[in-house]
Design an enzyme around this catalytic site. Structure first.
Site, PDB file in Angstrom:
ATOM      1  N   ASP A  51      34.868  50.562  36.766  1.00  0.00           N
ATOM      2  CA  ASP A  51      35.161  50.800  38.181  1.00  0.00           C
ATOM      3  C   ASP A  51      33.811  50.974  38.876  1.00  0.00           C
ATOM      4  OD1 ASP A  51      35.757  51.711  40.685  1.00  0.00           O
ATOM      5  OD2 ASP A  51      37.298  53.136  40.038  1.00  0.00           O
ATOM      6  N   ALA A  55      35.391  42.918  44.136  1.00  0.00           N
ATOM      7  CA  ALA A  55      35.321  43.288  45.555  1.00  0.00           C
ATOM      8  C   ALA A  55      36.687  43.754  46.045  1.00  0.00           C
ATOM      9  CB  ALA A  55      34.879  42.081  46.386  1.00  0.00           C
ATOM     10  N   TRP A  99      37.078  30.247  51.222  1.00  0.00           N
ATOM     11  CA  TRP A  99      38.442  29.703  51.131  1.00  0.00           C
ATOM     12  C   TRP A  99      38.819  29.349  49.681  1.00  0.00           C
ATOM     13  CZ3 TRP A  99      40.179  26.305  55.869  1.00  0.00           C
ATOM     14  CH2 TRP A  99      39.785  26.935  57.047  1.00  0.00           C
ATOM     15  N   TYR A 126      35.170  43.552  56.424  1.00  0.00           N
ATOM     16  CA  TYR A 126      34.971  42.899  55.118  1.00  0.00           C
ATOM     17  C   TYR A 126      33.608  42.201  55.091  1.00  0.00           C
ATOM     18  CZ  TYR A 126      35.448  39.247  51.540  1.00  0.00           C
ATOM     19  OH  TYR A 126      35.229  38.401  50.487  1.00  0.00           O
TER      20      TYR A 126
HETATM   21  N1  LIG Z   1      38.906  34.541  48.109  1.00  0.00           N
HETATM   22  C1  LIG Z   1      38.024  33.961  48.899  1.00  0.00           C
HETATM   23  O1  LIG Z   1      38.349  33.057  49.666  1.00  0.00           O
HETATM   24  C2  LIG Z   1      36.574  34.377  48.853  1.00  0.00           C
HETATM   25  C3  LIG Z   1      35.675  33.768  49.739  1.00  0.00           C
HETATM   26  C4  LIG Z   1      34.336  34.113  49.693  1.00  0.00           C
HETATM   27  C5  LIG Z   1      33.879  35.044  48.765  1.00  0.00           C
HETATM   28  N2  LIG Z   1      34.779  35.642  47.942  1.00  0.00           N
HETATM   29  C6  LIG Z   1      34.254  36.625  46.978  1.00  0.00           C
HETATM   30  O2  LIG Z   1      34.617  36.184  45.678  1.00  0.00           O
HETATM   31  C7  LIG Z   1      34.863  37.303  44.821  1.00  0.00           C
HETATM   32  C8  LIG Z   1      36.236  37.166  44.184  1.00  0.00           C
HETATM   33  O3  LIG Z   1      37.201  37.102  45.218  1.00  0.00           O
HETATM   34  P1  LIG Z   1      38.752  36.875  44.938  1.00  0.00           P
HETATM   35  O4  LIG Z   1      39.319  36.270  46.143  1.00  0.00           O
HETATM   36  O5  LIG Z   1      38.928  36.259  43.592  1.00  0.00           O
HETATM   37  O6  LIG Z   1      39.246  38.380  44.933  1.00  0.00           O
HETATM   38  P2  LIG Z   1      40.255  39.179  44.026  1.00  0.00           P
HETATM   39  O7  LIG Z   1      41.253  38.290  43.413  1.00  0.00           O
HETATM   40  O8  LIG Z   1      40.701  40.319  44.885  1.00  0.00           O
HETATM   41  O9  LIG Z   1      39.287  39.710  42.885  1.00  0.00           O
HETATM   42  C9  LIG Z   1      38.478  40.828  43.050  1.00  0.00           C
HETATM   43  C10 LIG Z   1      38.586  41.673  41.810  1.00  0.00           C
HETATM   44  O10 LIG Z   1      37.773  42.844  41.985  1.00  0.00           O
HETATM   45  C11 LIG Z   1      38.490  43.924  41.423  1.00  0.00           C
HETATM   46  N3  LIG Z   1      38.037  45.203  41.968  1.00  0.00           N
HETATM   47  C12 LIG Z   1      38.383  45.799  43.148  1.00  0.00           C
HETATM   48  N4  LIG Z   1      37.808  47.001  43.254  1.00  0.00           N
HETATM   49  C13 LIG Z   1      37.089  47.185  42.125  1.00  0.00           C
HETATM   50  C14 LIG Z   1      36.295  48.240  41.612  1.00  0.00           C
HETATM   51  N5  LIG Z   1      36.123  49.374  42.307  1.00  0.00           N
HETATM   52  N6  LIG Z   1      35.702  48.101  40.400  1.00  0.00           N
HETATM   53  C15 LIG Z   1      35.891  46.970  39.692  1.00  0.00           C
HETATM   54  N7  LIG Z   1      36.642  45.931  40.096  1.00  0.00           N
HETATM   55  C16 LIG Z   1      37.230  46.034  41.301  1.00  0.00           C
HETATM   56  C17 LIG Z   1      39.934  43.634  41.802  1.00  0.00           C
HETATM   57  O11 LIG Z   1      40.810  44.386  41.015  1.00  0.00           O
HETATM   58  P3  LIG Z   1      42.279  44.712  41.590  1.00  0.00           P
HETATM   59  O12 LIG Z   1      42.965  43.382  41.730  1.00  0.00           O
HETATM   60  O13 LIG Z   1      42.879  45.580  40.555  1.00  0.00           O
HETATM   61  O14 LIG Z   1      42.058  45.377  42.906  1.00  0.00           O
HETATM   62  C18 LIG Z   1      40.013  42.150  41.512  1.00  0.00           C
HETATM   63  O15 LIG Z   1      40.308  41.895  40.172  1.00  0.00           O
HETATM   64  C19 LIG Z   1      34.706  38.537  45.722  1.00  0.00           C
HETATM   65  O16 LIG Z   1      33.414  39.045  45.552  1.00  0.00           O
HETATM   66  C20 LIG Z   1      34.881  37.998  47.137  1.00  0.00           C
HETATM   67  O17 LIG Z   1      34.220  38.787  48.085  1.00  0.00           O
HETATM   68  C21 LIG Z   1      36.109  35.331  47.959  1.00  0.00           C
END
Ligand SMILES: NC(=O)c1ccc[n+]([C@@H]2O[C@H](COP(=O)([O-])OP(=O)(O)OC[C@H]3O[C@@H](n4cnc5c(N)ncnc54)[C@H](OP(=O)(O)O)[C@@H]3O)[C@@H](O)[C@H]2O)c1
Length: 267
Positions: free
Chosen positions: A22, A46, A136, A111
């Site tokens: 965490d 995140a 995206w 965010y």
């Molecule tokens: N999705 C997009 O379109 C997008 C675009 C640009 C950049 N990003 C970046 O790409 C990365 C992955 O994004 P994603 O969309 O795949 O997001 P996601 O599915 O929400 O994955 C984020 C992961 O981080 C975990 N997390 C949250 N709080 C935490 C903590 N305190 N300690 C450890 N782990 C923690 C979450 O666990 P829980 O599920 O249990 O909360 C989840 O498994 C992020 O850094 C995001 O900012 C995403």
């Protein structure tokens, strides 16, 4: 976790989720990473609920900024390379042409602000850092826009989708390859990585339905104002990936090609 071990043969790759680490618990997180003595730390954790961040600002900064600081402190103590995944939402969208890595960030929402603060910690604390901004995302695991459109299309006869935000849908399998190539080549600094081409969420939705052979569902274009979400989003956040191409030779394929590939895999 599927891409890295096969692209970096001989290296061991450990993957941790929130149950194992965490990042809000700084002492524990730093100690756990330090014990592993990694050469590279890839930090993608995140708080990604963009509207949730608006309502829970404290959590957004605790995870995305301070949590990233924990990982950066650990990487720095291990003299490891740190890879940090960041976002197009660090930009305000007013440029109306693809954003370059050195364009000034100006996030419109909490965010984006918290992710930008994460970037600043990484740049300040880690000598060998790689910040990769993407956008995206959709992939084989977890919830995403593609699976949500297909699920809703099974339940409804019409879908209202925002038509005033432009970006580049990006397949996580392609992003993972780009991350892997950047690590292997020892790249440093800020990079943009997204599938090429651009569209609005509405066009993306229409393409998902068309490629999936769903013809009976009507797509209604709406404005962000009509949708009325708590967080403002940039109306244009296309990322220029020229630097990635110049420094690695990698040109990420058009988003529609990647989408076809994804749909083939999920079907
Ligand atoms: N999705 C997009 O379109 C997008 C675009 C640009 C950049 N990003 C970046 O790409 C990365 C992955 O994004 P994603 O969309 O795949 O997001 P996601 O599915 O929400 O994955 C984020 C992961 O981080 C975990 N997390 C949250 N709080 C935490 C903590 N305190 N300690 C450890 N782990 C923690 C979450 O666990 P829980 O599920 O249990 O909360 C989840 O498994 C992020 O850094 C995001 O900012 C995403």
């Amino acid at each position: 976790m599927e891409v890295l071990p096969s692209s970096i043969p001989g290296d061991e790759v450990a993957g941790w989720d929130i149950e194992e680490i965490d990042i809000q618990k700084r002492e524990e997180a730093v100690t756990k990473i330090e014990k592993l003595r990694p050469d590279v730390v890839v930090h993608i954790a995140a708080y990604t609920d963009v509207d949730g961040c608006e309502l829970n600002k404290e959590k957004a900064f605790a995870v995305n900024a301070e949590g990233t600081k924990s990982v950066a402190l650990a990487a720095s103590r291990c003299h490891a390379k740190m890879v940090y995944l960041s976002t197009d939402y660090v930009f305000d969208g007013d440029k109306r042409e693809p954003y370059l890595e050195n364009d000034s960030p100006y996030p419109l929402n909490v965010y984006g602000q918290s992710k930008l603060e994460g970037e600043q910690y990484v740049q300040t604390l880690v000598e060998d850092f790689l910040i990769i901004r993407t956008q995206w995302l959709y992939g084989l695991y977890g919830k995403n826009f593609v699976s949500s459109v297909l699920r809703q299309a099974r339940e409804k006869s019409a879908l209202s989708i925002v038509d005033d935000q432009t970006g580049s849908p990006t397949y996580t399998a392609d992003l993972a390859k780009a991350i892997s190539v950047l690590i292997q080549l020892g790249a440093r600094g800020v990079f943009h990585a997204a599938n090429s081409g651009l569209c609005t969420w509405c066009t993306f939705g229409q393409t998902i339905l068309k490629l999936s052979g769903v013809n009976r569902v009507k797509v209604i274009p709406i404005s962000s104002k009509e949708l009325g979400r708590p967080a403002k989003r940039p109306s244009y956040s296309v990322l220029s990936c020229e630097k990635l191409k110049e420094e690695t030779g990698l040109m990420m394929r058009p988003w529609s090609e990647a989408l076809k590939d994804y749909l083939r895999r999920v079907n």
